[in-house]
Design a protein around this motif. Sequence first.
Motif, short mmCIF file in Angstrom:
data_model
loop_
_atom_site.label_atom_id
_atom_site.label_comp_id
_atom_site.label_asym_id
_atom_site.label_seq_id
_atom_site.Cartn_x
_atom_site.Cartn_y
_atom_site.Cartn_z
N ALA A 243 -11.22 -4.70 9.81
CA ALA A 243 -10.55 -3.64 10.16
C ALA A 243 -9.13 -3.92 10.44
CB ALA A 243 -11.03 -2.91 11.74
N THR A 244 -8.83 -5.38 10.73
CA THR A 244 -7.45 -6.02 11.07
C THR A 244 -6.78 -6.32 9.57
OG1 THR A 244 -8.19 -8.20 11.53
CG2 THR A 244 -8.17 -6.60 13.39
N MET A 245 -7.61 -6.24 8.70
CA MET A 245 -6.88 -6.71 7.29
C MET A 245 -5.68 -5.74 6.84
SD MET A 245 -7.32 -4.73 4.41
CE MET A 245 -7.59 -5.78 2.99
N GLU A 246 -4.76 -6.75 6.19
CA GLU A 246 -3.65 -6.19 5.65
C GLU A 246 -3.48 -6.73 4.38
OE1 GLU A 246 -0.34 -7.41 8.22
OE2 GLU A 246 -0.60 -5.35 9.27
N MET A 247 -2.86 -6.12 3.23
CA MET A 247 -2.54 -6.67 2.14
C MET A 247 -0.95 -6.40 1.97
SD MET A 247 -3.50 -4.84 -1.76
CE MET A 247 -2.29 -3.77 -1.75
N VAL A 248 -0.41 -7.56 1.54
CA VAL A 248 0.97 -7.61 1.14
C VAL A 248 1.19 -7.71 -0.29
CG1 VAL A 248 3.16 -8.85 1.65
CG2 VAL A 248 1.27 -8.59 3.33
N THR A 249 1.78 -6.73 -1.00
CA THR A 249 2.23 -6.66 -2.26
C THR A 249 3.28 -7.81 -2.80
OG1 THR A 249 4.02 -5.08 -2.04
CG2 THR A 249 1.51 -4.28 -2.05
N ALA A 250 3.22 -8.03 -4.01
CA ALA A 250 4.36 -8.97 -4.48
C ALA A 250 5.99 -8.41 -3.98
CB ALA A 250 4.13 -8.87 -5.87
N ALA A 251 5.67 -7.00 -3.79
CA ALA A 251 7.33 -6.56 -3.42
C ALA A 251 7.44 -6.83 -1.78
CB ALA A 251 7.50 -5.03 -3.83
N GLY A 252 6.63 -7.27 -1.13
CA GLY A 252 6.65 -7.42 0.39
C GLY A 252 6.00 -6.22 1.07
N ASP A 253 5.33 -5.23 0.39
CA ASP A 253 5.19 -4.06 1.37
C ASP A 253 3.86 -4.42 1.73
OD1 ASP A 253 7.44 -2.45 0.49
OD2 ASP A 253 5.99 -1.96 -1.55
N ARG A 254 3.63 -4.04 3.04
CA ARG A 254 2.39 -4.18 3.87
C ARG A 254 1.42 -2.98 3.93
NH1 ARG A 254 3.64 -9.00 6.52
NH2 ARG A 254 2.06 -9.33 8.22
N HIS A 255 0.40 -3.10 3.74
CA HIS A 255 -0.96 -2.01 3.64
C HIS A 255 -2.11 -2.53 4.82
CE1 HIS A 255 1.02 -0.02 0.34
NE2 HIS A 255 1.47 -1.08 -0.12
N THR A 256 -2.01 -1.62 5.60
CA THR A 256 -3.18 -1.71 6.50
C THR A 256 -4.57 -1.46 5.88
OG1 THR A 256 -3.25 0.44 7.38
CG2 THR A 256 -1.84 -1.27 8.47
N LEU A 257 -5.41 -1.60 6.28
CA LEU A 257 -6.85 -1.20 5.81
C LEU A 257 -6.87 0.34 5.44
CD1 LEU A 257 -9.93 -1.59 4.81
CD2 LEU A 257 -10.59 -1.59 7.05
N ALA A 258 -6.50 0.95 6.71
CA ALA A 258 -6.38 2.45 6.62
C ALA A 258 -5.71 3.06 5.50
CB ALA A 258 -5.96 3.09 7.79
N SER A 259 -4.26 2.46 5.13
CA SER A 259 -3.66 3.19 4.28
C SER A 259 -4.08 2.49 2.66
CB SER A 259 -2.20 2.54 4.52
OG SER A 259 -1.94 1.16 4.19
N LEU A 260 -4.72 1.43 2.69
CA LEU A 260 -5.21 0.82 1.50
C LEU A 260 -6.37 1.66 0.94
CD1 LEU A 260 -5.09 -1.05 -0.79
CD2 LEU A 260 -6.34 -2.71 0.33
N SER A 261 -7.35 1.98 1.80
CA SER A 261 -8.44 2.72 2.08
C SER A 261 -8.06 4.16 1.35
CB SER A 261 -9.28 2.84 3.15
OG SER A 261 -9.79 1.55 3.37
N ALA A 262 -7.15 4.68 1.74
CA ALA A 262 -6.81 6.18 1.45
C ALA A 262 -6.32 6.27 0.17
CB ALA A 262 -5.59 6.56 2.50
N THR A 263 -5.21 5.09 -0.16
CA THR A 263 -4.88 4.90 -1.70
C THR A 263 -5.88 4.92 -2.67
OG1 THR A 263 -2.78 3.98 -1.12
CG2 THR A 263 -3.42 3.69 -3.22
N ILE A 264 -6.91 3.90 -2.47
CA ILE A 264 -8.19 3.80 -3.25
C ILE A 264 -8.82 5.09 -3.07
CG2 ILE A 264 -10.23 2.31 -3.56
CD1 ILE A 264 -8.87 -0.13 -2.30
N ASP A 265 -9.21 5.62 -2.25
CA ASP A 265 -10.03 7.10 -2.19
C ASP A 265 -9.48 7.99 -2.91
OD1 ASP A 265 -12.09 8.89 -1.30
OD2 ASP A 265 -10.25 9.91 -0.26
N CYS A 266 -8.20 8.03 -3.10
CA CYS A 266 -7.25 9.19 -3.70
C CYS A 266 -7.24 8.72 -5.25
CB CYS A 266 -5.95 9.39 -3.33
SG CYS A 266 -5.91 10.05 -1.86
N ALA A 267 -7.48 7.61 -5.58
CA ALA A 267 -7.60 7.01 -6.97
C ALA A 267 -9.02 7.13 -7.60
CB ALA A 267 -7.02 5.63 -7.07
N HIS A 268 -9.74 7.73 -6.76
CA HIS A 268 -11.07 8.07 -7.58
C HIS A 268 -11.00 8.60 -8.91
CE1 HIS A 268 -15.24 9.92 -8.14
NE2 HIS A 268 -15.36 8.47 -7.55
#
Length: 113
Positions: A78-103
Amino acid sequence: LIKVHENPEGGGGGQPPPERAFYAVLEPPSGDDSAEGDAAARCTREVEGLHDFFVKWFTGEVARTDEGFRRFSDVMDATMEMVTAAGDRHTLASLSATIDCAHGCMPDDGGGV
């Protein structure tokens, strides 16, 4: 299988800066000498399993349901974050929403993924 630690020291000796995390492979339970207990093999299976989920999710092969998404959501901390090569931070919630929408965004056209 893999645990993320904040790096309290960072910067020196090839270590990532403090705002970055590093990863440690968790060891198998003591006394488990079987192939199932081999940490490297378990990590490989987990990476391959998640890759298989992403292929199925993005091609629409798996249903867009909570149950179908659990292969991803159940293994993320639940505390994971992803940092993109451009330096943008994504929480699990925002990453999950993005992946869900990309179904189903990459339907399998027979050319492979």
